[in-house]
Design a protein around this motif. Structure first.
Motif, PDB file in Angstrom:
ATOM      1  N   PRO A  19       0.823  -1.214   0.000  1.00  0.00           N
ATOM      2  CA  PRO A  19       0.000   0.000   0.000  1.00  0.00           C
ATOM      3  C   PRO A  19       0.856   1.264   0.000  1.00  0.00           C
ATOM      4  CG  PRO A  19      -0.837  -1.587   1.597  1.00  0.00           C
ATOM      5  CD  PRO A  19       0.480  -2.124   1.106  1.00  0.00           C
ATOM      6  N   GLY A  20       0.516   2.189  -0.906  1.00  0.00           N
ATOM      7  CA  GLY A  20       1.220   3.466  -0.958  1.00  0.00           C
ATOM      8  C   GLY A  20       2.543   3.434  -1.691  1.00  0.00           C
ATOM      9  N   LYS A  21       2.920   2.267  -2.228  1.00  0.00           N
ATOM     10  CA  LYS A  21       4.197   2.150  -2.933  1.00  0.00           C
ATOM     11  C   LYS A  21       3.986   1.510  -4.298  1.00  0.00           C
ATOM     12  CE  LYS A  21       7.067   1.693   1.230  1.00  0.00           C
ATOM     13  NZ  LYS A  21       8.089   0.868   1.916  1.00  0.00           N
ATOM     14  N   VAL A  22       4.781   1.946  -5.282  1.00  0.00           N
ATOM     15  CA  VAL A  22       4.723   1.380  -6.628  1.00  0.00           C
ATOM     16  C   VAL A  22       6.138   1.027  -7.073  1.00  0.00           C
ATOM     17  CG1 VAL A  22       4.116   1.765  -9.047  1.00  0.00           C
ATOM     18  CG2 VAL A  22       2.698   2.751  -7.244  1.00  0.00           C
ATOM     19  N   ARG A  50       4.935   7.391 -13.929  1.00  0.00           N
ATOM     20  CA  ARG A  50       5.595   7.587 -12.632  1.00  0.00           C
ATOM     21  C   ARG A  50       5.184   8.929 -12.018  1.00  0.00           C
ATOM     22  NH1 ARG A  50      12.049   8.417 -12.362  1.00  0.00           N
ATOM     23  NH2 ARG A  50      11.457   9.548 -14.236  1.00  0.00           N
ATOM     24  N   ARG A  51       5.169   9.971 -12.845  1.00  0.00           N
ATOM     25  CA  ARG A  51       4.771  11.297 -12.344  1.00  0.00           C
ATOM     26  C   ARG A  51       3.349  11.253 -11.776  1.00  0.00           C
ATOM     27  NH1 ARG A  51       6.945  16.200 -14.582  1.00  0.00           N
ATOM     28  NH2 ARG A  51       8.939  15.923 -15.652  1.00  0.00           N
ATOM     29  N   TYR A  52       2.445  10.539 -12.459  1.00  0.00           N
ATOM     30  CA  TYR A  52       1.055  10.508 -11.986  1.00  0.00           C
ATOM     31  C   TYR A  52       0.943   9.760 -10.661  1.00  0.00           C
ATOM     32  CZ  TYR A  52      -3.996  10.161 -11.860  1.00  0.00           C
ATOM     33  OH  TYR A  52      -5.304  10.258 -11.467  1.00  0.00           O
ATOM     34  N   PHE A  53       1.663   8.666 -10.534  1.00  0.00           N
ATOM     35  CA  PHE A  53       1.641   7.958  -9.256  1.00  0.00           C
ATOM     36  C   PHE A  53       2.125   8.869  -8.124  1.00  0.00           C
ATOM     37  CE2 PHE A  53       1.757   3.731 -11.564  1.00  0.00           C
ATOM     38  CZ  PHE A  53       0.553   3.281 -11.042  1.00  0.00           C
ATOM     39  N   ARG A  54       3.165   9.647  -8.391  1.00  0.00           N
ATOM     40  CA  ARG A  54       3.647  10.581  -7.373  1.00  0.00           C
ATOM     41  C   ARG A  54       2.599  11.643  -7.067  1.00  0.00           C
ATOM     42  NH1 ARG A  54       9.993  11.761  -9.108  1.00  0.00           N
ATOM     43  NH2 ARG A  54      10.843   9.773  -8.388  1.00  0.00           N
ATOM     44  N   TYR A  55       1.949  12.148  -8.092  1.00  0.00           N
ATOM     45  CA  TYR A  55       0.875  13.132  -7.926  1.00  0.00           C
ATOM     46  C   TYR A  55      -0.230  12.577  -7.039  1.00  0.00           C
ATOM     47  CZ  TYR A  55      -3.476  15.438  -9.643  1.00  0.00           C
ATOM     48  OH  TYR A  55      -4.693  16.055  -9.762  1.00  0.00           O
ATOM     49  N   LYS A  56      -0.476  11.250  -7.154  1.00  0.00           N
ATOM     50  CA  LYS A  56      -1.517  10.609  -6.358  1.00  0.00           C
ATOM     51  C   LYS A  56      -1.032  10.227  -4.956  1.00  0.00           C
ATOM     52  CE  LYS A  56      -5.126   9.321  -7.974  1.00  0.00           C
ATOM     53  NZ  LYS A  56      -6.474   9.946  -8.047  1.00  0.00           N
ATOM     54  N   PHE A  58       1.761   8.274  -4.187  1.00  0.00           N
ATOM     55  CA  PHE A  58       2.506   7.021  -4.056  1.00  0.00           C
ATOM     56  C   PHE A  58       4.009   7.284  -3.957  1.00  0.00           C
ATOM     57  CE2 PHE A  58      -1.418   5.475  -6.002  1.00  0.00           C
ATOM     58  CZ  PHE A  58      -1.624   4.268  -5.372  1.00  0.00           C
ATOM     59  N   GLN A  59       4.686   6.420  -3.273  1.00  0.00           N
ATOM     60  CA  GLN A  59       6.148   6.390  -3.284  1.00  0.00           C
ATOM     61  C   GLN A  59       6.559   5.430  -4.401  1.00  0.00           C
ATOM     62  OE1 GLN A  59       7.913   5.339   0.492  1.00  0.00           O
ATOM     63  NE2 GLN A  59       9.837   4.721  -0.445  1.00  0.00           N
TER      64      GLN A  59
END
Length: 483
Positions: A19-22, A50-56, A58-59
């Motif tokens: 959870p919270g990590k990609v 990757r940018r979108y995951f960070r925006y959401k 996520f680490q």
């Protein structure tokens, strides 16, 4: 969040392993030349993922390799009369230049094959011990019949794959589809010592060894171009899952081909384009914008006209951001007491929601970009109606619009970001600055003519500029111009 998984052939809800990590692994280029537009598409797209995951929130741990040992590299090094590893290092540095120009953030880890030889050899040793691979006169092959699920990514039966497949034909193989894990040394080629004698790794084993080392036996996303589904990614799955006994990557993502006049871009057709050459004709932000303007799984047809059209579209967004900056610079940047709502705020909230929905639906950057255009249009309308008396809610609107442009750009990366504020910044050159100065001079001359009631001169300047494609707008905050 839904993404299309090549393995299941359908969209699936994204559920990370932790959870919270990609965790992401994306196949990088073979470094024997400058990158071409086909290399740039996955480079830009997966950077955006990757940018979108960070925006959401996520680490993200992002790994992208360089293949610095390969037949193409060896052959190119012979032509240039230099060491193959030195040649690869040269083009890795050139890759970084092009990637930086395209506003691609460096991966957290950029492993190279030559630096991971012990990991690769250890991987092959274990496959032999488990009965999935065999050695013949210094070559080691993976036995595809030993892995019952071979073909599950490409969705084809083993017999079907044999027809027209790019495989090395050798009588020493048990089956023509068996693929090389280790190749015995040949005269004049780089080699490393192994239990089977001097040699070098096969192509597929390299990515498996590096991804498992940095991301573990089971990670979230493995990405690359559509052309890598078979044989590269199919073989990665077979050897990795044979070794670990676990699923390899949870989600497989593949971008579509670049086409030129509806034909796949390829060197054999002579219709491939180096990014370096394209950047001599078009700004890098235009190239990135163009690459994101079509859904990543769809083919993207390339020609100069489409890039010119992308440039015009990007300029509309840039002009809106500049006008917003100018308006914001005229008012206080201090915290604002909320003195009420404004219809523009509701529109901004909807635009953010639309953008997120587009990206949540299999990273639909094309639809997300339409939200950016909508933001530019709504911002222009708000600024046009902005009176000379700026209220607290007006300042709030300006701030929220700026934050939305910032967040959209943080995901799409279509403009460089200011390192301190994260706001979009635009490259300036002497020509642009000179042009802006000339425009301001013309506006000043026209305003002076209007004060003198010299309407003929004022109209001549306005109409003359319009004829060459520049529109003047008289607002309560002064005269603006736009192309």
């Amino acid at each position: 969040m839904l993404l299309y998984n090549t393995l299941s052939k359908r969209k699936e809800e994204f559920v990370p392993k932790e959870p919270g990590k990609v965790s992401m692994y994306v196949c990088g280029p073979t470094t024997y030349n400058y990158i071409h537009l086909g290399n740039a598409r996955p480079l830009v797209f997966f950077d955006t993922v990757r940018r979108y995951f960070r925006y959401k929130g996520f680490q993200v741990l992002y790994v992208q390799n360089f293949t610095d040992i390969d037949d193409k590299i060896i052959n190119r090094a012979r032509e240039e009369g230099i060491d193959s590893i030195a040649l690869a290092r040269k083009y890795i540095e050139e890759y970084y230049r092009d990637a930086e120009a395209l506003n691609v953030i460096k991966a957290d880890i950029h492993p190279t094959v030559s630096e991971h030889m012990s990991d690769i050899i250890g991987f092959v040793v274990k496959l032999i011990e488990k009965g999935y691979a065999y050695e013949v006169d210094g070559d080691v092959y993976f036995d595809v019949h030993s892995f019952n699920e071979y073909g599950k990514l490409s969705g084809r039966a083993l017999e079907e794959m044999k027809a027209g497949a790019r495989v090395e034909v050798s009588e020493r193989k048990r089956d023509p589809m068996d693929f090389a894990l280790w190749k015995a040394a040949k005269p004049g080629e780089p080699s490393w010592e192994s239990p089977w004698g001097a040699g070098r790794p096969g192509w597929h084993i390299e990515c498996s060894a590096m991804s498992l080392k940095y991301l573990g036996e089971n990670f979230d996303i493995h990405g690359g171009g559509f052309d890598l589904i078979f044989p590269h990614h199919e073989n990665e799955i077979a050897q990795s899952e044979a070794l670990t006994g676990q699923p390899f990557a949870r989600y497989w993502m593949h971008n579509g081909f670049i086409t030129v006049n509806q034909e796949k871009m390829s060197k054999s057709l002579g219709n491939f384009f180096l990014v370096r050459e394209i950047l001599n004709k078009f700004p890098p932000e235009v190239v990135r914008f163009f690459l994101l303007s079509t859904h990543y799984r769809s083919p993207l047809d390339f020609d100069d006209e489409k890039l010119t059209s992308a440039a015009k579209g990007l300029e509309r967004i840039q002009n809106s951001i500049k006008l917003l900056f100018e308006a914001s610079a005229r008012v206080s940047t201090a915290s604002v007491v909320d003195d009420g709502e404004h219809s523009f705020i509701k529109k901004l909230e909807k635009l953010r929601d639309d953008f997120d929905k587009a990206m949540d639906d299999d990273f639909n950057t094309a639809l997300a970009i339409s939200s950016v255009f909508d933001l530019a249009r709504e911002t222009n309308i708000f600024l046009k109606n902005l009176g000379s008396e700026i209220s607290a809610v007006d300042i709030k609107c300006l701030k929220l619009a700026g934050e939305l442009f910032k967040d959209f750009n943080m995901v799409l990366g279509i403009f460089k970001e200011d390192k301190e504020t994260g706001m979009p910044v635009f490259d300036k050159d002497t020509g642009n600055e000179l042009f802006e100065s000339v425009m301001q001079l013309l506006i000043d001359v026209r305003n002076e003519a209007r004060l003198r009631k010299d309407w003929a001169t004022a109209d001549r300047i306005r109409d003359g500029l319009k004829e060459i494609g520049i529109i003047l707008e008289d607002t309560p905050q002064g005269t603006r111009w736009k192309k």
